[in-house]
Scaffold this active site. Structure first.
Site, PDB file in Angstrom:
ATOM      1  N   GLN A  30       9.680 -15.687 -47.663  1.00 43.86           N
ATOM      2  CA  GLN A  30       8.373 -16.340 -47.633  1.00 43.86           C
ATOM      3  C   GLN A  30       8.265 -17.399 -48.722  1.00 43.86           C
ATOM      4  O   GLN A  30       7.677 -18.472 -48.510  1.00 43.86           O
ATOM      5  CB  GLN A  30       7.264 -15.294 -47.790  1.00 43.86           C
ATOM      6  CG  GLN A  30       7.170 -14.348 -46.598  1.00 43.86           C
ATOM      7  CD  GLN A  30       6.219 -13.205 -46.867  1.00 43.86           C
ATOM      8  OE1 GLN A  30       6.204 -12.655 -47.977  1.00 43.86           O
ATOM      9  NE2 GLN A  30       5.427 -12.833 -45.877  1.00 43.86           N
ATOM     10  N   PRO A  51      18.275 -17.080 -58.973  1.00 45.03           N
ATOM     11  CA  PRO A  51      18.980 -18.121 -58.217  1.00 45.03           C
ATOM     12  C   PRO A  51      20.052 -17.564 -57.290  1.00 45.03           C
ATOM     13  O   PRO A  51      20.517 -18.267 -56.389  1.00 45.03           O
ATOM     14  CB  PRO A  51      19.586 -19.003 -59.312  1.00 45.03           C
ATOM     15  CG  PRO A  51      19.641 -18.145 -60.533  1.00 45.03           C
ATOM     16  CD  PRO A  51      18.476 -17.212 -60.419  1.00 45.03           C
ATOM     17  N   ASP A 259       5.042 -35.156  -2.193  1.00 40.52           N
ATOM     18  CA  ASP A 259       5.884 -34.821  -1.050  1.00 40.52           C
ATOM     19  C   ASP A 259       5.669 -33.376  -0.621  1.00 40.52           C
ATOM     20  O   ASP A 259       5.077 -32.566  -1.342  1.00 40.52           O
ATOM     21  CB  ASP A 259       7.364 -35.022  -1.397  1.00 40.52           C
ATOM     22  CG  ASP A 259       7.742 -36.490  -1.509  1.00 40.52           C
ATOM     23  OD1 ASP A 259       6.978 -37.330  -1.009  1.00 40.52           O
ATOM     24  OD2 ASP A 259       8.797 -36.786  -2.098  1.00 40.52           O
ATOM     25  N   LYS A 281       7.256 -36.189   4.174  1.00 35.97           N
ATOM     26  CA  LYS A 281       8.703 -36.135   4.085  1.00 35.97           C
ATOM     27  C   LYS A 281       9.254 -34.794   4.542  1.00 35.97           C
ATOM     28  O   LYS A 281       9.970 -34.128   3.828  1.00 35.97           O
ATOM     29  CB  LYS A 281       9.203 -36.432   2.670  1.00 35.97           C
ATOM     30  CG  LYS A 281       8.912 -37.844   2.179  1.00 35.97           C
ATOM     31  CD  LYS A 281       9.637 -38.874   2.998  1.00 35.97           C
ATOM     32  CE  LYS A 281       9.534 -40.246   2.356  1.00 35.97           C
ATOM     33  NZ  LYS A 281      10.295 -40.329   1.147  1.00 35.97           N
ATOM     34  N   GLY A 313      11.962 -31.415  -7.294  1.00 39.35           N
ATOM     35  CA  GLY A 313      13.263 -31.567  -7.941  1.00 39.35           C
ATOM     36  C   GLY A 313      13.282 -32.725  -8.908  1.00 39.35           C
ATOM     37  O   GLY A 313      12.360 -32.918  -9.701  1.00 39.35           O
ATOM     38  N   MET A 394      19.015 -29.963   1.628  1.00 38.41           N
ATOM     39  CA  MET A 394      18.433 -30.205   2.959  1.00 38.41           C
ATOM     40  C   MET A 394      19.430 -29.902   4.074  1.00 38.41           C
ATOM     41  O   MET A 394      19.529 -30.634   5.057  1.00 38.41           O
ATOM     42  CB  MET A 394      17.945 -31.662   3.064  1.00 38.41           C
ATOM     43  CG  MET A 394      16.922 -32.043   2.006  1.00 38.41           C
ATOM     44  SD  MET A 394      16.608 -33.819   1.877  1.00 38.41           S
ATOM     45  CE  MET A 394      18.124 -34.407   1.097  1.00 38.41           C
TER      46      MET A 394
END
EC number: 2.1.1.107
Length: 469
Positions: A30, A51, A259, A281, A313, A394
């Site tokens: 922290q 250190p 679309d 489409k 897409g 497609m």
């Protein structure tokens, strides 16, 4: 009857710490986090701690920028301090530091103890020089973090660049517009218009030139009357896969042309009062021909509207996005393109089918399966390669032809194949088979579109990697 306002526990302010001395007590994680924040603010930091502590050794950058004091705490260390942070793992030491600082009128923060603190660190959304602070007054840090995460997705990362540009033109705008109301209207039109969108997508030089034109008056009317087109990829269907930029532009558009492949869940995220135009489409049934869509984009933008062209897409992968922006460029209409997760990537991921794999596939090829008149001049012989994945977009209707041609050109009928229907959506279906029998399986099970077809040995990995089922 007046209602008394509730008092605040803390006043949210911004403090200039450039070059000022600050003390951090503690060598915990922290303490390192608070040190990083102080350094970001330009402070000179001294840290009281070991250190060699693990947290410090793991933060080499912070160690190089601060002074580490390995001594016990003493109130004299507070001399000349602008602020003090107590972040040790000792509650007694933290309380001692807080009391000493408050006795000297020095602002002090005790980590996770707001009751001992005179100031607290807010959660920060960083768009420097714009900084947004979120705080629950120290009472609910998890809630604060959740709220910050939500705001992070709403505020473009280019806001800082926009603020820099506004400061650069502040004096010019003051000289151009004498009245504060004129300046306010000008900045509202700039910060909510094309100039800001140019900055957000990294075209700051173009935005600067447009601002110069607006102030000179040479092209002010043209700039005011011309809108912009956003060509946005909506991804494969799951709204969570939208990019931050896509979501922002969807929420500011005046009209949207979408679309068939854009899911209703994604359309619900478009600005409520935006005009919606379905340009269709579907296979052999385009609601509007492509040329009419192109012309409509130009016409709407020249009416001054912000036009969202929303495509399933990615618009540049079998999306005809290149044709649309080509016409926009010819017409001088400003536009920007936002890529989306293409169906091949999204559907494969949600199906547990990696498109490439060191043991199975070293390349992947995207192919359109939208065949005209049951014929296709695709280079079938190139598709028959070892260690390659084929993805047909497609291709549902043309699947029997695709299977037949691949087998005819040498691909084994036993080659694994997967057909993903409505990929990434809750009703996603995945049908796995072999190249020689997949068409019959699809016919028997009546798989609905839209679909993606994945062919190759990577399909065999689905049995072990199917995380969505």
């Amino acid at each position: 009857m007046s209602t008394q306002l509730q008092t605040w526990d803390f006043l949210p302010i911004s403090m200039n710490l450039q070059g000022r001395e600050c003390l951090v007590v503690g060598d915990t994680e922290q303490a390192v986090r608070k040190t990083d924040l102080l350094l970001r603010a330009g402070a000179k930091v001294r840290l009281l701690g070991d250190p060699h502590a693990k947290a410090l050794k793991e933060s080499a950058d912070a160690l190089n920028a601060i002074t580490v004091i390995p001594d016990p705490f003493h109130p004299d260390l507070l001399q000349l301090c602008a602020v003090v942070v107590a972040a040790s793992d000792s509650a007694m030491l933290n309380q001692q530091v807080a009391q000493a600082a408050q006795a000297r009128g020095i602002p002090v923060n005790v980590v996770e103890q707001p009751e001992l603190s005179s100031f607290i660190f807010p959660s920060i959304i960083d768009r420097h020089p714009v900084l947004v602070s979120v705080t629950s007054s120290g009472g609910a840090p998890v809630l604060t973090r959740l709220l910050r995460n939500r705001l992070e997705s709403l505020i473009p990362h280019g806001f800082g660049r926009l603020a820099d540009l506004a400061m650069e033109f502040r004096d010019k705008v003051r000289s151009r517009f004498g009245h504060i109301n004129q300046r306010r209207r000008f900045w509202e039109s700039v910060l909510e218009g094309v100039v800001s969108d140019l900055v957000f997508c990294g075209r700051t030089d173009k935005a600067r030139a447009m601002l110069d034109d607006m102030l000179s008056g040479e092209q002010a009317d043209a700039i005011k009357d011309t809108g912009e087109v956003y060509l946005v990829g909506a991804g494969p269907g799951d709204p969570d896969l939208l990019t931050f930029r896509a979501l922002r532009l969807m929420r500011q558009a005046d009209v949207v042309l979408y679309d068939r492949l854009v899911s209703p869940q994604i359309l619900d995220l478009v600005r409520r009062d935006a005009k919606r135009i379905n340009v269709g489409k579907a296979r052999s049934n385009h609601t509007l021909p492509q040329q009419e869509i192109n012309a409509m984009l130009v016409e709407l933008a020249k009416e001054g509207k912000r036009v969202l062209r929303l495509k399933g897409g990615d618009p540049f992968i079998f999306g005809r996005g290149g044709e649309e922006i080509d016409q926009l460029a010819d017409a001088g209409v400003p536009f920007q393109v936002v890529p989306g997760i293409t169906a091949a990537s999204g559907c494969a991921a949600y199906s547990g089918i990696p498109l490439t794999h060191r043991d199975h596939s070293q390349s992947v090829r995207f192919v359109t399966g939208h065949l005209k008149s049951d014929t296709c001049d695709l280079p079938w012989h190139e598709f028959v390669q070892d260690n390659q994945t084929l993805v047909f977009y497609m291709g549902l209707v043309g699947l029997p032809i695709i299977s037949r041609e691949l087998i005819a050109h040498g691909m084994k009928p036993s080659t694994p194949i997967a057909l993903v229907s409505r990929g990434t959506l809750p009703d996603q279906q995945v049908l796995v088979g072999e190249l020689g029998n997949i068409a019959k399986k699809v016919e028997e099970q009546q798989i609905p579109g839209p679909t993606i077809i994945i062919i190759g040995d990577v399909v065999t990995l689905r049995d072990r990697l199917r995380w969505m089922d």
